[in-house]
Scaffold this motif. Structure first.
Motif, mmCIF file in Angstrom:
data_model
loop_
_atom_site.group_PDB
_atom_site.id
_atom_site.type_symbol
_atom_site.label_atom_id
_atom_site.label_comp_id
_atom_site.label_asym_id
_atom_site.label_seq_id
_atom_site.Cartn_x
_atom_site.Cartn_y
_atom_site.Cartn_z
ATOM 1 N N ILE A 151 47.116 8.972 15.356
ATOM 2 C CA ILE A 151 47.995 7.900 15.850
ATOM 3 C C ILE A 151 48.786 8.325 17.087
ATOM 4 O O ILE A 151 49.193 7.489 17.893
ATOM 5 N N LYS A 152 48.958 9.655 17.276
ATOM 6 C CA LYS A 152 49.665 10.174 18.450
ATOM 7 C C LYS A 152 48.720 10.347 19.642
ATOM 8 O O LYS A 152 49.109 10.883 20.664
ATOM 9 N N ASP A 153 47.453 9.938 19.482
ATOM 10 C CA ASP A 153 46.436 10.040 20.519
ATOM 11 C C ASP A 153 45.973 11.478 20.748
ATOM 12 O O ASP A 153 45.417 11.804 21.793
ATOM 13 N N ASP A 154 46.192 12.364 19.757
ATOM 14 C CA ASP A 154 45.729 13.746 19.834
ATOM 15 C C ASP A 154 44.382 13.852 19.126
ATOM 16 O O ASP A 154 44.197 13.282 18.044
ATOM 17 N N SER A 155 43.445 14.598 19.709
ATOM 18 C CA SER A 155 42.153 14.820 19.051
ATOM 19 C C SER A 155 42.356 15.622 17.778
ATOM 20 O O SER A 155 43.186 16.531 17.736
ATOM 21 N N ILE A 156 41.592 15.274 16.750
ATOM 22 C CA ILE A 156 41.685 15.978 15.476
ATOM 23 C C ILE A 156 40.283 16.264 14.971
ATOM 24 O O ILE A 156 39.394 15.407 15.035
ATOM 25 N N HIS A 157 40.053 17.487 14.519
ATOM 26 C CA HIS A 157 38.759 17.882 13.970
ATOM 27 C C HIS A 157 38.701 17.447 12.514
ATOM 28 O O HIS A 157 39.720 17.395 11.826
ATOM 29 N N ILE A 158 37.515 17.163 12.019
ATOM 30 C CA ILE A 158 37.347 16.686 10.649
ATOM 31 C C ILE A 158 37.897 17.682 9.630
ATOM 32 O O ILE A 158 38.406 17.293 8.590
ATOM 33 N N ASP A 159 37.849 18.980 9.943
ATOM 34 C CA ASP A 159 38.383 19.990 9.009
ATOM 35 C C ASP A 159 39.892 19.874 8.829
ATOM 36 O O ASP A 159 40.444 20.342 7.842
ATOM 37 N N ASN A 160 40.575 19.254 9.789
ATOM 38 C CA ASN A 160 42.026 19.112 9.729
ATOM 39 C C ASN A 160 42.466 17.711 9.324
ATOM 40 O O ASN A 160 43.653 17.402 9.353
ATOM 41 N N ALA A 161 41.509 16.872 8.985
ATOM 42 C CA ALA A 161 41.815 15.483 8.653
ATOM 43 C C ALA A 161 41.933 15.295 7.147
ATOM 44 O O ALA A 161 41.345 16.026 6.359
ATOM 45 N N GLU A 162 42.696 14.286 6.776
ATOM 46 C CA GLU A 162 42.841 13.895 5.376
ATOM 47 C C GLU A 162 41.812 12.808 5.097
ATOM 48 O O GLU A 162 41.600 11.914 5.915
ATOM 49 N N SER A 163 41.167 12.867 3.946
ATOM 50 C CA SER A 163 40.118 11.910 3.615
ATOM 51 C C SER A 163 40.638 10.476 3.595
ATOM 52 O O SER A 163 41.763 10.228 3.178
ATOM 53 N N GLY A 164 39.821 9.556 4.090
ATOM 54 C CA GLY A 164 40.164 8.138 4.057
ATOM 55 C C GLY A 164 40.525 7.582 5.418
ATOM 56 O O GLY A 164 40.494 8.268 6.437
ATOM 57 N N ALA A 165 40.889 6.294 5.418
ATOM 58 C CA ALA A 165 41.302 5.604 6.646
ATOM 59 C C ALA A 165 42.810 5.749 6.767
ATOM 60 O O ALA A 165 43.573 4.858 6.431
ATOM 61 N N MET B 233 38.902 4.588 12.263
ATOM 62 C CA MET B 233 37.868 5.422 11.640
ATOM 63 C C MET B 233 38.333 5.914 10.283
ATOM 64 O O MET B 233 39.530 5.930 9.991
ATOM 65 N N GLN B 234 37.386 6.344 9.470
ATOM 66 C CA GLN B 234 37.656 6.960 8.171
ATOM 67 C C GLN B 234 37.186 8.400 8.225
ATOM 68 O O GLN B 234 36.140 8.695 8.791
ATOM 69 N N ALA B 235 37.942 9.279 7.606
ATOM 70 C CA ALA B 235 37.508 10.658 7.439
ATOM 71 C C ALA B 235 36.822 10.755 6.080
ATOM 72 O O ALA B 235 37.364 10.322 5.076
ATOM 73 N N VAL B 236 35.629 11.299 6.077
ATOM 74 C CA VAL B 236 34.881 11.502 4.841
ATOM 75 C C VAL B 236 34.810 13.006 4.635
ATOM 76 O O VAL B 236 34.082 13.704 5.336
ATOM 77 N N ARG B 237 35.614 13.486 3.682
ATOM 78 C CA ARG B 237 35.719 14.932 3.433
ATOM 79 C C ARG B 237 35.052 15.271 2.117
ATOM 80 O O ARG B 237 35.243 14.596 1.116
ATOM 81 N N PHE B 238 34.282 16.335 2.105
ATOM 82 C CA PHE B 238 33.614 16.808 0.890
ATOM 83 C C PHE B 238 34.203 18.150 0.486
ATOM 84 O O PHE B 238 34.454 19.007 1.325
ATOM 85 N N LYS B 239 34.405 18.326 -0.808
ATOM 86 C CA LYS B 239 34.873 19.622 -1.317
ATOM 87 C C LYS B 239 33.712 20.589 -1.453
ATOM 88 O O LYS B 239 33.889 21.796 -1.354
ATOM 89 N N ASN B 240 32.527 20.067 -1.691
ATOM 90 C CA ASN B 240 31.334 20.896 -1.819
ATOM 91 C C ASN B 240 30.935 21.412 -0.434
ATOM 92 O O ASN B 240 30.626 20.618 0.456
#
Length: 180
Positions: free
Chosen positions: A4-18, A30-37
């Protein structure tokens, strides 16, 4: 994606969901789809709601974007690990491939993009961003070029997006004698 601050974020640092992620290309949610496996790869996807079928879909995941991203990474790292290079026998001919060059890591002092390389009338290799085409031969423009500390080109990088390098371009590269 970006937050939301317009900063790029890698999927590893994102919280799952929209949860406040937006496409770097079209700016849609966008939605982040994070897997624990660890065998599954996490990713971002466009959040599908209020779909307008007449609207063109986002091309941010296009090959051109991935080329620009790879180019930026090479500029930042200034190194590239090259695999072993083999020469294989012609089709229909039995025989083992011959190792031409062992794997190596090329480290650049400087990395530049979209430079035009050519030979002048005397066969001297020259380059520049927008050269005058008069009296220039074997003109090519690699996607990325690695230079050594003496400002000598040591590696051309070509990204294969829609088609492989043509026979004509391959001949030009061989003539210039710079690893590609």
């Amino acid at each position: 994606a970006k937050n939301i601050k317009d900063d790029s974020i890698h999927i590893d640092n994102a919280e799952s969901g929209a949860t406040g992620y937006y496409c770097l290309g079209c700016n849609k949610e966008m939605q982040a789809v994070r897997f624990k496996n660890p065998k599954h790869q996490s990713y971002f996807r466009h959040h599908a709601y209020n779909i307008d079928k007449n609207n063109v879909e986002c091309v941010f995941s296009s090959k051109e974007y991935r080329e620009r991203l790879a180019e930026q990474i090479l500029h930042r790292l200034k190194e590239l690990k090259l695999p072993d290079v083999y020469k294989y026998p012609p089709k229909g001919v039995e025989g083992e491939p011959n190792l031409i060059q062992e794997k190596e890591t090329i480290i650049a002092s400087k990395v530049r993009s979209q430079l035009s390389f050519y030979e002048d009338y005397d066969g001297v290799i020259k380059w520049g961003k927008s050269p005058d085409l008069k009296d220039r031969y074997l003109l090519i423009r690699p996607d990325v070029t690695f230079f050594d500390k003496n400002d000598k080109p040591i590696l051309f990088v070509e990204f294969v997006i829609t088609h492989k390098i043509t026979f004509e371009k391959k001949a030009k590269l061989q003539r210039l004698g710079i690893n590609t």
